[in-house]
Every structure is written in C-alpha cells, then in structure tokens.
Scaffold this motif. Structure first.
Motif, PDB file in Angstrom:
ATOM      1  N   VAL A  21      22.661 -64.660 -74.132  1.00  0.00           N
ATOM      2  CA  VAL A  21      21.405 -63.976 -73.813  1.00  0.00           C
ATOM      3  C   VAL A  21      20.562 -64.908 -72.939  1.00  0.00           C
ATOM      4  O   VAL A  21      20.315 -66.059 -73.306  1.00  0.00           O
ATOM      5  CB  VAL A  21      20.628 -63.605 -75.090  1.00  0.00           C
ATOM      6  CG1 VAL A  21      19.297 -62.947 -74.721  1.00  0.00           C
ATOM      7  CG2 VAL A  21      21.448 -62.662 -75.959  1.00  0.00           C
TER       8      VAL A  21
ATOM      9  N   PRO B 278      26.320 -59.580 -65.819  1.00  0.00           N
ATOM     10  CA  PRO B 278      25.138 -59.086 -66.549  1.00  0.00           C
ATOM     11  C   PRO B 278      25.435 -57.802 -67.296  1.00  0.00           C
ATOM     12  O   PRO B 278      26.224 -56.964 -66.852  1.00  0.00           O
ATOM     13  CB  PRO B 278      24.105 -58.870 -65.445  1.00  0.00           C
ATOM     14  CG  PRO B 278      24.901 -58.683 -64.200  1.00  0.00           C
ATOM     15  CD  PRO B 278      26.137 -59.509 -64.360  1.00  0.00           C
TER      16      PRO B 278
ATOM     17  N   ARG C 264      22.525 -59.687 -79.207  1.00  0.00           N
ATOM     18  CA  ARG C 264      23.766 -59.560 -78.455  1.00  0.00           C
ATOM     19  C   ARG C 264      24.822 -58.852 -79.313  1.00  0.00           C
ATOM     20  O   ARG C 264      24.777 -58.886 -80.541  1.00  0.00           O
ATOM     21  CB  ARG C 264      24.273 -60.931 -78.019  1.00  0.00           C
ATOM     22  CG  ARG C 264      24.501 -61.891 -79.179  1.00  0.00           C
ATOM     23  CD  ARG C 264      24.904 -63.251 -78.679  1.00  0.00           C
ATOM     24  NE  ARG C 264      25.088 -64.178 -79.806  1.00  0.00           N
ATOM     25  CZ  ARG C 264      25.551 -65.399 -79.686  1.00  0.00           C
ATOM     26  NH1 ARG C 264      25.873 -65.878 -78.493  1.00  0.00           N
ATOM     27  NH2 ARG C 264      25.692 -66.181 -80.755  1.00  0.00           N
TER      28      ARG C 264
ATOM     29  N   VAL D 209      15.501 -62.928 -67.794  1.00  0.00           N
ATOM     30  CA  VAL D 209      15.514 -62.399 -66.434  1.00  0.00           C
ATOM     31  C   VAL D 209      14.115 -61.893 -66.119  1.00  0.00           C
ATOM     32  O   VAL D 209      13.293 -61.702 -67.023  1.00  0.00           O
ATOM     33  CB  VAL D 209      16.543 -61.251 -66.283  1.00  0.00           C
ATOM     34  CG1 VAL D 209      17.961 -61.763 -66.496  1.00  0.00           C
ATOM     35  CG2 VAL D 209      16.241 -60.113 -67.256  1.00  0.00           C
TER      36      VAL D 209
ATOM     37  N   LEU E 248      23.593 -55.464 -70.937  1.00  0.00           N
ATOM     38  CA  LEU E 248      22.457 -54.721 -71.462  1.00  0.00           C
ATOM     39  C   LEU E 248      21.189 -55.572 -71.490  1.00  0.00           C
ATOM     40  O   LEU E 248      21.226 -56.740 -71.875  1.00  0.00           O
ATOM     41  CB  LEU E 248      22.781 -54.218 -72.867  1.00  0.00           C
ATOM     42  CG  LEU E 248      21.723 -53.383 -73.584  1.00  0.00           C
ATOM     43  CD1 LEU E 248      21.571 -52.026 -72.902  1.00  0.00           C
ATOM     44  CD2 LEU E 248      22.109 -53.202 -75.052  1.00  0.00           C
ATOM     45  N   VAL E 249      20.069 -54.967 -71.089  1.00  0.00           N
ATOM     46  CA  VAL E 249      18.752 -55.598 -71.253  1.00  0.00           C
ATOM     47  C   VAL E 249      18.269 -55.273 -72.654  1.00  0.00           C
ATOM     48  O   VAL E 249      18.176 -54.098 -73.032  1.00  0.00           O
ATOM     49  CB  VAL E 249      17.758 -55.098 -70.204  1.00  0.00           C
ATOM     50  CG1 VAL E 249      16.370 -55.683 -70.460  1.00  0.00           C
ATOM     51  CG2 VAL E 249      18.233 -55.471 -68.802  1.00  0.00           C
ATOM     52  N   LEU E 250      17.956 -56.309 -73.424  1.00  0.00           N
ATOM     53  CA  LEU E 250      17.628 -56.141 -74.837  1.00  0.00           C
ATOM     54  C   LEU E 250      16.150 -55.821 -75.029  1.00  0.00           C
ATOM     55  O   LEU E 250      15.285 -56.374 -74.347  1.00  0.00           O
ATOM     56  CB  LEU E 250      17.974 -57.410 -75.604  1.00  0.00           C
ATOM     57  CG  LEU E 250      19.448 -57.832 -75.588  1.00  0.00           C
ATOM     58  CD1 LEU E 250      19.630 -59.156 -76.315  1.00  0.00           C
ATOM     59  CD2 LEU E 250      20.330 -56.762 -76.211  1.00  0.00           C
TER      60      LEU E 250
ATOM     61  N   ARG F  49      12.358 -60.435 -69.479  1.00  0.00           N
ATOM     62  CA  ARG F  49      13.159 -59.705 -70.439  1.00  0.00           C
ATOM     63  C   ARG F  49      14.378 -60.547 -70.823  1.00  0.00           C
ATOM     64  O   ARG F  49      14.742 -61.482 -70.121  1.00  0.00           O
ATOM     65  CB  ARG F  49      13.644 -58.367 -69.849  1.00  0.00           C
ATOM     66  CG  ARG F  49      12.526 -57.379 -69.553  1.00  0.00           C
ATOM     67  CD  ARG F  49      11.841 -56.899 -70.810  1.00  0.00           C
ATOM     68  NE  ARG F  49      10.865 -55.848 -70.528  1.00  0.00           N
ATOM     69  CZ  ARG F  49       9.599 -56.064 -70.234  1.00  0.00           C
ATOM     70  NH1 ARG F  49       9.134 -57.321 -70.173  1.00  0.00           N
ATOM     71  NH2 ARG F  49       8.780 -55.061 -70.001  1.00  0.00           N
ATOM     72  N   ARG F  50      14.984 -60.185 -71.956  1.00  0.00           N
ATOM     73  CA  ARG F  50      16.232 -60.816 -72.382  1.00  0.00           C
ATOM     74  C   ARG F  50      17.395 -59.910 -71.989  1.00  0.00           C
ATOM     75  O   ARG F  50      17.355 -58.711 -72.225  1.00  0.00           O
ATOM     76  CB  ARG F  50      16.240 -61.042 -73.894  1.00  0.00           C
ATOM     77  CG  ARG F  50      15.157 -61.985 -74.380  1.00  0.00           C
ATOM     78  CD  ARG F  50      15.215 -62.133 -75.890  1.00  0.00           C
ATOM     79  NE  ARG F  50      15.100 -60.852 -76.554  1.00  0.00           N
ATOM     80  CZ  ARG F  50      15.916 -60.433 -77.520  1.00  0.00           C
ATOM     81  NH1 ARG F  50      16.906 -61.190 -77.939  1.00  0.00           N
ATOM     82  NH2 ARG F  50      15.739 -59.246 -78.090  1.00  0.00           N
ATOM     83  N   GLN F  51      18.423 -60.506 -71.392  1.00  0.00           N
ATOM     84  CA  GLN F  51      19.571 -59.723 -70.951  1.00  0.00           C
ATOM     85  C   GLN F  51      20.872 -60.388 -71.396  1.00  0.00           C
ATOM     86  O   GLN F  51      20.992 -61.614 -71.401  1.00  0.00           O
ATOM     87  CB  GLN F  51      19.580 -59.569 -69.426  1.00  0.00           C
ATOM     88  CG  GLN F  51      20.665 -58.638 -68.903  1.00  0.00           C
ATOM     89  CD  GLN F  51      20.516 -58.354 -67.421  1.00  0.00           C
ATOM     90  OE1 GLN F  51      19.717 -58.973 -66.737  1.00  0.00           O
ATOM     91  NE2 GLN F  51      21.277 -57.396 -66.908  1.00  0.00           N
ATOM     92  N   ILE F  52      21.832 -59.561 -71.770  1.00  0.00           N
ATOM     93  CA  ILE F  52      23.140 -60.056 -72.193  1.00  0.00           C
ATOM     94  C   ILE F  52      23.993 -60.375 -70.968  1.00  0.00           C
ATOM     95  O   ILE F  52      23.995 -59.631 -69.980  1.00  0.00           O
ATOM     96  CB  ILE F  52      23.858 -59.004 -73.064  1.00  0.00           C
ATOM     97  CG1 ILE F  52      23.128 -58.841 -74.402  1.00  0.00           C
ATOM     98  CG2 ILE F  52      25.312 -59.383 -73.301  1.00  0.00           C
ATOM     99  CD1 ILE F  52      23.736 -57.768 -75.295  1.00  0.00           C
ATOM    100  N   PHE F  53      24.714 -61.515 -71.045  1.00  0.00           N
ATOM    101  CA  PHE F  53      25.683 -61.882 -70.016  1.00  0.00           C
ATOM    102  C   PHE F  53      27.017 -62.181 -70.689  1.00  0.00           C
ATOM    103  O   PHE F  53      27.060 -62.798 -71.753  1.00  0.00           O
ATOM    104  CB  PHE F  53      25.211 -63.105 -69.229  1.00  0.00           C
ATOM    105  CG  PHE F  53      24.079 -62.807 -68.273  1.00  0.00           C
ATOM    106  CD1 PHE F  53      24.329 -62.576 -66.932  1.00  0.00           C
ATOM    107  CD2 PHE F  53      22.770 -62.741 -68.729  1.00  0.00           C
ATOM    108  CE1 PHE F  53      23.288 -62.289 -66.060  1.00  0.00           C
ATOM    109  CE2 PHE F  53      21.725 -62.459 -67.864  1.00  0.00           C
ATOM    110  CZ  PHE F  53      21.992 -62.231 -66.520  1.00  0.00           C
TER     111      PHE F  53
END
Length: 283
Positions: free
Chosen positions: A150, A133, A143, A153, A135-137, A123-127
């Motif tokens: 992004v 860490p 973003r 993960v 939101l998981v997109l 998955r793609r996640q915002i950092f």
C-alpha cells in the motif's frame, strides 16, 4: 477471553480485567482454568503474570493449567518452571515485535504506507509485487493479499488545489490557521469526509512534509504500546515517495512562520480583541 488483543499489556484486556474483578469481589467459582502460562499475557516483566495468579490464589481461587506438565502446587520445581515459561513468553513477544518493526521499516523505506489514514489531498492505493497499481483504498480498507504493498498517491485535483491554497493563505496572505479554517468553511469547502475544517486540520496540512512528496516516520516511537522519548527532527526518517504538490520554498516559509509564532506570546489586549480570554499563552 480477549480475542485479537495484545498480550504484552493489560490495555484493552477487558476479559482479564473482568476476571480479576470477579475474583476480588468474591467470585462465585472456585477454580480458574488457564490453557498455559502465556495466556495471562506475554508481559515483559514476568512478575506481572505471577502477580495475577497470586491474586487468584490469595482470594481462595485455584489456578489450574490445562496444557502444562506441572501439577497444581506452589513447590520450588513448579515455581521455577512457571517463571522460566513466563520469561520465554516475554522473549517471544520481544523478538516478534522486533521483526515486525524491521518489516514495517523496510516497507516504509521502499515507499510503502505503514498504516493509518492518508493525509488530506492523498489516498492509499494497492500495488502488486511487480508495481502494478490496483484498488484505491477507502478509510478502514486494507490490502487484499500479503504480497501487495500500500502506497500513498495523489488524491483528487480539487483537494490538491485546496492544499495549495492553504499554504498560500498562510504564507503569502498572512492568515492564521483558525482564520483559514473559517474561510474554507464559509466558502463551503468540505474536509475530506464532508465535515468542517478546524485549526488542527489546517495545521496538519501545513506541517506535513508529504506536501513535498516526502513520507516521514520514526517521529513517535513506541515499545509494547508505551511511548518512547521523541527523537529530534534530524533523527526522523524521510523517504521521497511522490512528486511535490507545492514548491519547497513555500513549505520552508510556512515552517519558518510556525517557528516565529512559537516564540511569540499574545498581549492581554491582543487576546481580548481576538476573543481568546484568559492569559494562557495561546498562539
């Protein structure tokens, strides 16, 4: 008007194409108003923009620039200024594209995701800029702020288990990619979006080094929307971004099997038995 479309090519420039079609078909108007020279496009070949202007003039349609200092004529001074502005517009796009490429490269070298959907099992996640860490997109989501990054993960445990099983079926049980897809579909194992598996999706899982936690890029370079010659695998850029999902030996055995299959041609009897049909060299 072609809002939000790249001006370095006519691809997706439906507004420009419609204008030129109207002109060539005998336009019901006599004048085209253009904001400035660069609005035709920031083409890397300056003659391309001049060509479209010439098409209009040849069809008896005047081209008037609203924000340019030169007058509407074809004199030598006007022609020189127009050509210089076309070259400047092309150079602006070239420099902007280079800065974008370097920015994307820096982001990827730092472990960021350069764009596109996440591979199966990930998955793609915002950092945040501090590495926190967020939101998981989902598909199509982006973003929230430009200072965020992004990254890929690990996805749900169920998908990671399916990913590992695909490698075992392919390497240890000697199943083909199409057969693996049939097994997963028969057992009701959905693909990420709930659709069915196929051989392309299975092959994508088996060939992607992200299963080793390695993000690979620079495989299919482009320049202004035009594909460039593909670099050899040793020229690809590999960045370690995650812990591996499968052992490295298992991944290497899968790639060795692909290399072996690529050198094998089915016989007529094998293709008839498998239902392949005509002798196409399919694997």
């Amino acid at each position: 008007e072609d809002a939000g479309k790249s001006g370095v090519t006519t691809r997706h420039r439906d507004g420009l194409k419609s204008l030129l079609r109207d002109v060539l078909a005998g336009a019901p108007f006599t004048t085209v108003l253009v904001l400035d020279v660069s609005r035709w496009g920031r083409f890397q070949d300056p003659d391309q923009a001049a060509h479209y202007e010439f098409i209009c003039r040849e069809a008896g349609v005047r081209v008037v620039y609203c924000a340019e200092p030169f007058v509407d004529d074809c004199g030598p001074t006007t022609s020189i200024v127009k050509n210089l502005k076309r070259i400047m517009a092309a150079e602006y796009s070239r420099q902007l594209a280079e800065r974008c490429r370097q920015g994307i490269r820096r982001r990827r070298l730092a472990g960021g995701k350069g764009g596109g959907v996440a591979p199966y099992g990930f998955r793609r996640q915002i950092f945040s800029i501090e590495g926190t860490p967020g939101l998981v997109l989902g598909p199509g989501e982006r973003r929230l702020r430009p200072d965020q990054t992004v990254k890929l993960v690990h996805g749900p445990k169920e998908e990671l288990a399916v990913l590992r099983r695909i490698f075992r079926l392919f390497v240890e049980d000697a199943r083909g990619v199409a057969e693996i897809a049939r097994i997963l579909n028969h057992q009701g194992v959905p693909y990420r979006d709930g659709s069915c598996w196929n051989d392309c999706r299975v092959k994508a899982v088996l060939r992607n080094e992200i299963a080793l936690g390695v993000h690979v890029f620079n495989r299919n370079p482009t320049s202004f929307g035009t594909p460039l010659p593909k670099p050899p695998p040793e020229a690809w850029v590999r960045v370690k971004v995650l812990p591996p999902v499968i052992p490295a030996r298992l991944f290497q055995r899968a790639q060795a099997k692909f290399a072996e299959l690529n050198g094998y041609m089915f016989t007529d009897d094998e293709m008839i038995t498998a239902g392949v049909g005509a002798k196409t060299g399919a694997r």
